[in-house]
Structures are given as structure tokens and as C-alpha cells.
Design a protein around this motif. Structure first.
Motif, short mmCIF file in Angstrom:
data_model
loop_
_atom_site.label_atom_id
_atom_site.label_comp_id
_atom_site.label_asym_id
_atom_site.label_seq_id
_atom_site.Cartn_x
_atom_site.Cartn_y
_atom_site.Cartn_z
N LEU A 45 0.83 -1.20 0.00
CA LEU A 45 0.00 0.00 0.00
C LEU A 45 0.87 1.26 0.00
CD1 LEU A 45 -2.82 1.34 0.27
CD2 LEU A 45 -2.51 1.19 2.73
N ALA A 46 2.00 1.18 0.67
CA ALA A 46 2.93 2.32 0.76
C ALA A 46 3.81 2.42 -0.48
CB ALA A 46 3.79 2.18 2.01
N GLY A 47 3.48 1.67 -1.51
CA GLY A 47 4.24 1.74 -2.75
C GLY A 47 5.62 1.11 -2.64
N GLY A 48 5.78 0.22 -1.68
CA GLY A 48 7.07 -0.44 -1.50
C GLY A 48 8.06 0.37 -0.68
N SER A 49 7.65 1.54 -0.23
CA SER A 49 8.53 2.43 0.53
C SER A 49 8.41 2.16 2.03
CB SER A 49 8.16 3.89 0.25
OG SER A 49 8.76 4.75 1.18
N LYS A 50 9.50 1.70 2.62
CA LYS A 50 9.48 1.47 4.07
C LYS A 50 9.31 2.79 4.82
CE LYS A 50 11.99 -2.85 4.01
NZ LYS A 50 13.13 -3.61 4.47
N LYS A 51 9.84 3.86 4.27
CA LYS A 51 9.68 5.18 4.90
C LYS A 51 8.20 5.58 4.94
CE LYS A 51 11.21 9.96 4.58
NZ LYS A 51 11.99 10.94 3.85
N LYS A 52 7.50 5.38 3.83
CA LYS A 52 6.06 5.72 3.79
C LYS A 52 5.27 4.78 4.69
CE LYS A 52 4.00 8.45 1.75
NZ LYS A 52 3.47 9.76 2.20
N ARG A 53 5.64 3.48 4.70
CA ARG A 53 4.95 2.53 5.58
C ARG A 53 5.13 2.95 7.04
NH1 ARG A 53 7.80 -2.68 6.59
NH2 ARG A 53 9.01 -1.12 7.69
N ASP A 54 6.33 3.37 7.40
CA ASP A 54 6.58 3.82 8.77
C ASP A 54 5.77 5.08 9.09
OD1 ASP A 54 8.27 1.68 9.08
OD2 ASP A 54 10.12 2.86 8.91
N GLU A 55 5.59 5.94 8.09
CA GLU A 55 4.75 7.14 8.28
C GLU A 55 3.30 6.73 8.57
OE1 GLU A 55 3.24 11.04 5.76
OE2 GLU A 55 4.91 9.87 4.98
N ILE A 56 2.83 5.72 7.85
CA ILE A 56 1.48 5.20 8.10
C ILE A 56 1.39 4.66 9.52
CG2 ILE A 56 -0.19 3.40 7.49
CD1 ILE A 56 0.88 3.67 4.56
N TYR A 57 2.35 3.82 9.88
CA TYR A 57 2.35 3.24 11.23
C TYR A 57 2.39 4.32 12.30
CZ TYR A 57 3.20 -1.53 9.46
OH TYR A 57 3.10 -2.76 8.86
N ASP A 58 3.21 5.35 12.10
CA ASP A 58 3.30 6.43 13.09
C ASP A 58 1.96 7.13 13.26
OD1 ASP A 58 5.95 5.87 13.66
OD2 ASP A 58 6.74 7.45 12.36
N ALA A 59 1.22 7.28 12.16
CA ALA A 59 -0.10 7.93 12.22
C ALA A 59 -1.12 7.06 12.95
CB ALA A 59 -0.59 8.24 10.81
N LEU A 60 -0.85 5.75 13.02
CA LEU A 60 -1.81 4.82 13.62
C LEU A 60 -1.46 4.43 15.05
CD1 LEU A 60 -2.31 2.42 10.57
CD2 LEU A 60 -3.73 4.36 11.28
N ARG A 61 -0.34 4.90 15.56
CA ARG A 61 0.09 4.50 16.91
C ARG A 61 -0.90 4.98 17.96
NH1 ARG A 61 4.67 2.13 16.36
NH2 ARG A 61 6.04 2.77 14.66
N ASP A 62 -1.14 4.12 18.96
CA ASP A 62 -1.99 4.51 20.08
C ASP A 62 -1.14 5.20 21.14
OD1 ASP A 62 -0.71 2.51 21.56
OD2 ASP A 62 -2.41 1.12 21.46
N LYS A 63 -1.74 5.54 22.27
CA LYS A 63 -1.02 6.27 23.32
C LYS A 63 0.15 5.50 23.89
CE LYS A 63 -4.50 5.02 26.73
NZ LYS A 63 -4.32 4.18 27.70
N ASP A 64 0.13 4.17 23.73
CA ASP A 64 1.24 3.34 24.21
C ASP A 64 2.29 3.09 23.14
OD1 ASP A 64 0.05 3.03 26.75
OD2 ASP A 64 -1.23 1.41 25.98
N GLY A 65 2.10 3.67 21.95
CA GLY A 65 3.06 3.52 20.87
C GLY A 65 2.86 2.30 20.01
N ARG A 66 1.77 1.58 20.23
CA ARG A 66 1.47 0.36 19.49
C ARG A 66 0.63 0.65 18.25
NH1 ARG A 66 -1.97 -3.66 20.04
NH2 ARG A 66 -3.34 -2.35 21.24
#
Length: 92
Positions: A45-66
Motif C-alpha cells: 500500500l505504501a508503494g514499497g517504501s518502508k519510509k512511507k509505511r513507517d509514516e502510516i504506522y506512526d499515524a496509527l500509533r496509540d497512546k502506548d506507541g502500538r
């Protein structure tokens, strides 16, 4: 290609991105009970970009960082709906 913002993350999405046999195969594995392939789906979904995937994950993190599987799944669904807003599944 259209730029869509989901949860503050800008993605270049088009319907053809989801017309992909390898993606379908990965989704089938998830359906068959192998959730461990879902991170590969998110990378695709992130177009193969680990940087973009990490950006997605960072946007989805809960208050505990999960990043919950549920949050990632909802994000993926919203991305599919954004890419093909007139498809039957996006109208349900």
C-alpha cells in the motif's frame, strides 16, 4: 494517480493498485488465517517504501506507541475506498 489523505498521511492511490494478483494472494493468505502477511500488504500500500509505511504506522500509533492490527486494517480499507470510491465495497 490521485493523492488522498488518510489519517494525515498522503498517499498516491489509483484503483489499478488494487487490481494486483500478488496483493490478492496476500489478502487470501490473511483470509486463510495467516495474519503475519499483513505487514507485506501495508508495505505494498505504501508503494514499497518502508519510509512511507513507517509514516502510516506512526499515524496509527496509540497512546502506548502500538500499532494495532485493527487500526492498520481500517486504514487499508479506507485506502481502498479512496482509490475506488464508486466500487460496490466502498458503498456498503
Amino acid at each position: 494517480m490521485a493523492i488522498h489523505t488518510i489519517k494525515g498521511v498522503k498517499l498516491n492511490l489509483k484503483p489499478e493498485q488494487f487490481d494486483d494478483m500478488e496483493l490478492l494472494e496476500q489478502l487470501g493468505e490473511i483470509q486463510d488465517g495467516n495474519p503475519l502477511v499483513f505487514p507485506k500488504v501495508m508495505l505494498r500500500l505504501a508503494g514499497g517504501s518502508k519510509k512511507k509505511r513507517d509514516e502510516i504506522y506512526d499515524a496509527l500509533r496509540d497512546k502506548d506507541g502500538r500499532v494495532s492490527v485493527e487500526a492498520a486494517s481500517e486504514f487499508f480499507t479506507k485506502a481502498m475506498q479512496a482509490a475506488a470510491p464508486k466500487s460496490q465495497s466502498s458503498q456498503d
